[in-house]
Motif scaffolding. Structure first.
Motif, PDB file in Angstrom:
ATOM      1  N   TYR A  37       0.731  -1.249  -0.151  1.00  0.00           N
ATOM      2  CA  TYR A  37      -0.046  -0.040  -0.055  1.00  0.00           C
ATOM      3  C   TYR A  37       0.966   1.229  -0.111  1.00  0.00           C
ATOM      4  CZ  TYR A  37      -3.702  -3.123   0.853  1.00  0.00           C
ATOM      5  OH  TYR A  37      -4.475  -4.236   0.580  1.00  0.00           O
ATOM      6  N   ILE A  38       1.042   1.926  -1.100  1.00  0.00           N
ATOM      7  CA  ILE A  38       1.549   3.153  -1.452  1.00  0.00           C
ATOM      8  C   ILE A  38       0.711   4.241  -1.419  1.00  0.00           C
ATOM      9  CG2 ILE A  38       3.140   4.341  -2.758  1.00  0.00           C
ATOM     10  CD1 ILE A  38       4.704   2.338  -1.512  1.00  0.00           C
ATOM     11  N   LEU A  39       0.862   5.309  -0.679  1.00  0.00           N
ATOM     12  CA  LEU A  39       0.039   6.546  -0.605  1.00  0.00           C
ATOM     13  C   LEU A  39       0.309   7.653  -1.687  1.00  0.00           C
ATOM     14  CD1 LEU A  39      -2.313   7.768   1.056  1.00  0.00           C
ATOM     15  CD2 LEU A  39      -0.646   8.876   2.508  1.00  0.00           C
ATOM     16  N   PHE A  40       1.601   8.088  -1.714  1.00  0.00           N
ATOM     17  CA  PHE A  40       2.117   8.801  -2.684  1.00  0.00           C
ATOM     18  C   PHE A  40       2.950   8.353  -3.530  1.00  0.00           C
ATOM     19  CE2 PHE A  40       0.346  11.779   1.051  1.00  0.00           C
ATOM     20  CZ  PHE A  40      -0.601  12.124   0.554  1.00  0.00           C
ATOM     21  N   SER A  41       3.080   8.246  -4.873  1.00  0.00           N
ATOM     22  CA  SER A  41       3.886   7.563  -5.682  1.00  0.00           C
ATOM     23  C   SER A  41       4.890   8.603  -6.273  1.00  0.00           C
ATOM     24  CB  SER A  41       3.484   6.666  -6.791  1.00  0.00           C
ATOM     25  OG  SER A  41       2.395   7.620  -7.594  1.00  0.00           O
ATOM     26  N   ASP A  42       4.348   9.945  -6.395  1.00  0.00           N
ATOM     27  CA  ASP A  42       5.260  11.006  -6.805  1.00  0.00           C
ATOM     28  C   ASP A  42       5.028  12.174  -6.266  1.00  0.00           C
ATOM     29  OD1 ASP A  42       7.665  12.137  -8.231  1.00  0.00           O
ATOM     30  OD2 ASP A  42       6.516  12.001 -10.389  1.00  0.00           O
ATOM     31  N   VAL A  43       5.910  13.125  -6.391  1.00  0.00           N
ATOM     32  CA  VAL A  43       5.759  14.450  -5.691  1.00  0.00           C
ATOM     33  C   VAL A  43       6.462  15.696  -6.333  1.00  0.00           C
ATOM     34  CG1 VAL A  43       6.114  15.920  -3.686  1.00  0.00           C
ATOM     35  CG2 VAL A  43       5.315  13.685  -3.255  1.00  0.00           C
ATOM     36  N   LEU A  44       5.818  16.833  -6.605  1.00  0.00           N
ATOM     37  CA  LEU A  44       6.250  17.964  -7.323  1.00  0.00           C
ATOM     38  C   LEU A  44       5.826  19.137  -6.648  1.00  0.00           C
ATOM     39  CD1 LEU A  44       7.638  18.791  -9.860  1.00  0.00           C
ATOM     40  CD2 LEU A  44       5.578  18.981 -11.136  1.00  0.00           C
ATOM     41  N   ILE A  45       6.873  20.183  -6.569  1.00  0.00           N
ATOM     42  CA  ILE A  45       6.611  21.407  -5.938  1.00  0.00           C
ATOM     43  C   ILE A  45       6.908  22.281  -7.007  1.00  0.00           C
ATOM     44  CG2 ILE A  45       7.367  23.382  -4.612  1.00  0.00           C
ATOM     45  CD1 ILE A  45       8.033  21.309  -2.368  1.00  0.00           C
ATOM     46  N   GLU A  46       5.738  22.997  -7.484  1.00  0.00           N
ATOM     47  CA  GLU A  46       5.709  24.143  -8.757  1.00  0.00           C
ATOM     48  C   GLU A  46       5.318  25.315  -7.797  1.00  0.00           C
ATOM     49  OE1 GLU A  46       6.233  24.947 -12.783  1.00  0.00           O
ATOM     50  OE2 GLU A  46       7.037  23.387 -11.559  1.00  0.00           O
ATOM     51  N   GLY A  47       6.126  26.377  -8.079  1.00  0.00           N
ATOM     52  CA  GLY A  47       5.612  27.790  -7.528  1.00  0.00           C
ATOM     53  C   GLY A  47       5.091  27.627  -6.337  1.00  0.00           C
ATOM     54  N   ASN A  48       3.985  27.880  -5.790  1.00  0.00           N
ATOM     55  CA  ASN A  48       3.436  27.973  -4.593  1.00  0.00           C
ATOM     56  C   ASN A  48       2.722  26.807  -4.098  1.00  0.00           C
ATOM     57  OD1 ASN A  48       4.463  30.220  -3.358  1.00  0.00           O
ATOM     58  ND2 ASN A  48       2.718  31.425  -4.634  1.00  0.00           N
ATOM     59  N   PHE A  49       2.632  25.569  -5.136  1.00  0.00           N
ATOM     60  CA  PHE A  49       1.756  24.595  -5.020  1.00  0.00           C
ATOM     61  C   PHE A  49       2.846  23.023  -4.726  1.00  0.00           C
ATOM     62  CE2 PHE A  49      -0.605  27.408  -7.372  1.00  0.00           C
ATOM     63  CZ  PHE A  49      -1.899  27.594  -6.695  1.00  0.00           C
ATOM     64  N   ILE A  50       2.069  22.328  -3.975  1.00  0.00           N
ATOM     65  CA  ILE A  50       2.876  20.920  -4.107  1.00  0.00           C
ATOM     66  C   ILE A  50       1.849  19.852  -4.627  1.00  0.00           C
ATOM     67  CG2 ILE A  50       2.143  20.628  -1.361  1.00  0.00           C
ATOM     68  CD1 ILE A  50       4.615  18.846  -1.362  1.00  0.00           C
ATOM     69  N   TYR A  51       2.260  19.199  -5.412  1.00  0.00           N
ATOM     70  CA  TYR A  51       1.297  18.351  -6.173  1.00  0.00           C
ATOM     71  C   TYR A  51       1.924  16.715  -5.782  1.00  0.00           C
ATOM     72  CZ  TYR A  51       0.208  21.990  -9.275  1.00  0.00           C
ATOM     73  OH  TYR A  51      -0.123  23.256  -9.763  1.00  0.00           O
TER      74      TYR A  51
END
Length: 332
Positions: free
Chosen positions: A249-263
């Motif tokens: 069970y994986i919750l977040f498989s990828d993360v990206l910070i772009e400007g003022n947002f985190i995806y």
């Protein structure tokens, strides 16, 4: 049939407590602009571990083919970086990519090395990872130094281009207040505005550390979000039935910070069929007061499976593992 499901959840979280607003359901369908599984009938994709954009070029690491592709932003002018093998510049499992003004840095999992290339794609050197670093976890870079999770010591190791350890960040057993499991947890790392963001792949936790003082300065629990509550409850019940299933069970498989947002690219589980779906991206806006607001969830192809993505202006670029194709969406 293509189906998009999007949920807008408003939530204010800070390190002192949680103030939850009622859920505001709203569909935000992302328009699919383009999808392709080959370039010029000569370049075919197998399985992409990472996608990055830098200086109007796209970079895709193909784990199965043991190469990294570099394209112009028009998806032409193809350059192949490396090849399968054990020689200089070769790969045995290329995973994530970090690009700075000086280097194209590519993690090679099975050789336990970080391969450094120049901006003209020429091989420079291999950096043997410190023994404490886990090659199957993601790394990030800052001023030509690297940060990566260490399963052995339950912290983030900071090392240079010679593989020498410079310092370390965190004590996860302490910082997560007992919610850390050294056998199964893994962490994403990324840097923004003088902070090291550490996002747990298996728990709804985000930790932030000051790059200068190395002190923990933020701890955020996303578990109270409605969209995660039901899923976490289901996963907990499944793990109680079979404790060995935790690794699945994986919750977040990828993360990206772009400007003022985190995806955050996260995985859903159908409680009826027990099937997993990795096709939604959570968007979070950051504030200066060490708090953040959930702005929405973007739905990708329901029948797809996604493990990596990047953002280029108003386009979200990802790789569908089921169809082995690059997909480009219009980001709202």
């Amino acid at each position: 049939m293509r189906y998009f499901s999007t949920l807008l959840v408003l939530l204010i979280v800070n390190s002192c407590g949680t103030n939850t607003k009622p859920d505001n359901l709203k569909e935000v369908p992302l328009e699919l602009l383009e999808s392709f599984n080959s370039i010029e009938d000569s370049i075919f994709f197998a399985s992409t571990s990472d996608i990055e954009v830098f200086d109007n070029r796209y970079y895709l690491s193909d784990y199965k083919q043991n190469i990294v592709y570099s394209f112009s932003n028009e998806w032409n002018n193809v350059i192949v970086i490396g090849s399968e093998g054990q020689g200089p510049g070769d790969f045995r499992g290329p995973t994530n990519i970090e690009i700075t003004n000086d280097y194209i840095s590519i993690m090679d999992e099975y050789s336990r090395t970080l391969k450094l290339f120049s901006k003209d794609h020429s091989f420079i050197k291999s950096v043997k990872l410190p023994y404490s670093v886990s090659p199957d976890t993601e790394f990030t870079s800052n001023n030509n130094t690297f940060f990566q999770y260490s399963k052995r010591y339950e912290l983030i190791t900071h090392f240079d281009t010679n593989g020498q350890i410079l310092s370390s960040y965190g004590n996860f057993e302490k910082d997560t207040k007992g919610r850390y499991n050294s056998q199964t947890n893994s962490w994403h790392t990324t840097i923004e505005a003088g902070k090291l963001f550490v996002i747990n792949k298996c728990e709804p936790l985000i930790l932030t550390y000051d790059l200068q003082t190395k002190e923990l300065n933020g701890s955020y629990d996303l578990g109270k979000m409605t969209i995660l509550k039901d899923k976490l409850s289901y996963v907990t019940n499944e793990i109680e039935k079979d404790p060995y299933a935790r690794k699945s069970y994986i919750l977040f498989s990828d993360v990206l910070i772009e400007g003022n947002f985190i995806y955050l690219l996260f995985t859903n589980y159908d409680q009826v069929s027990s099937l997993a779906f990795s096709n939604q991206i959570l968007k979070v806006s950051l504030t200066e007061a060490n708090s953040f607001q959930i702005n929405g969830i973007y739905g990708l192809d329901k029948n797809g499976w996604y493990e990596s993505f990047t953002i280029d202006n108003d386009k979200l670029i990802t790789f569908n593992e089921f169809s082995s194709s690059v997909e480009i969406y219009k980001l709202k």
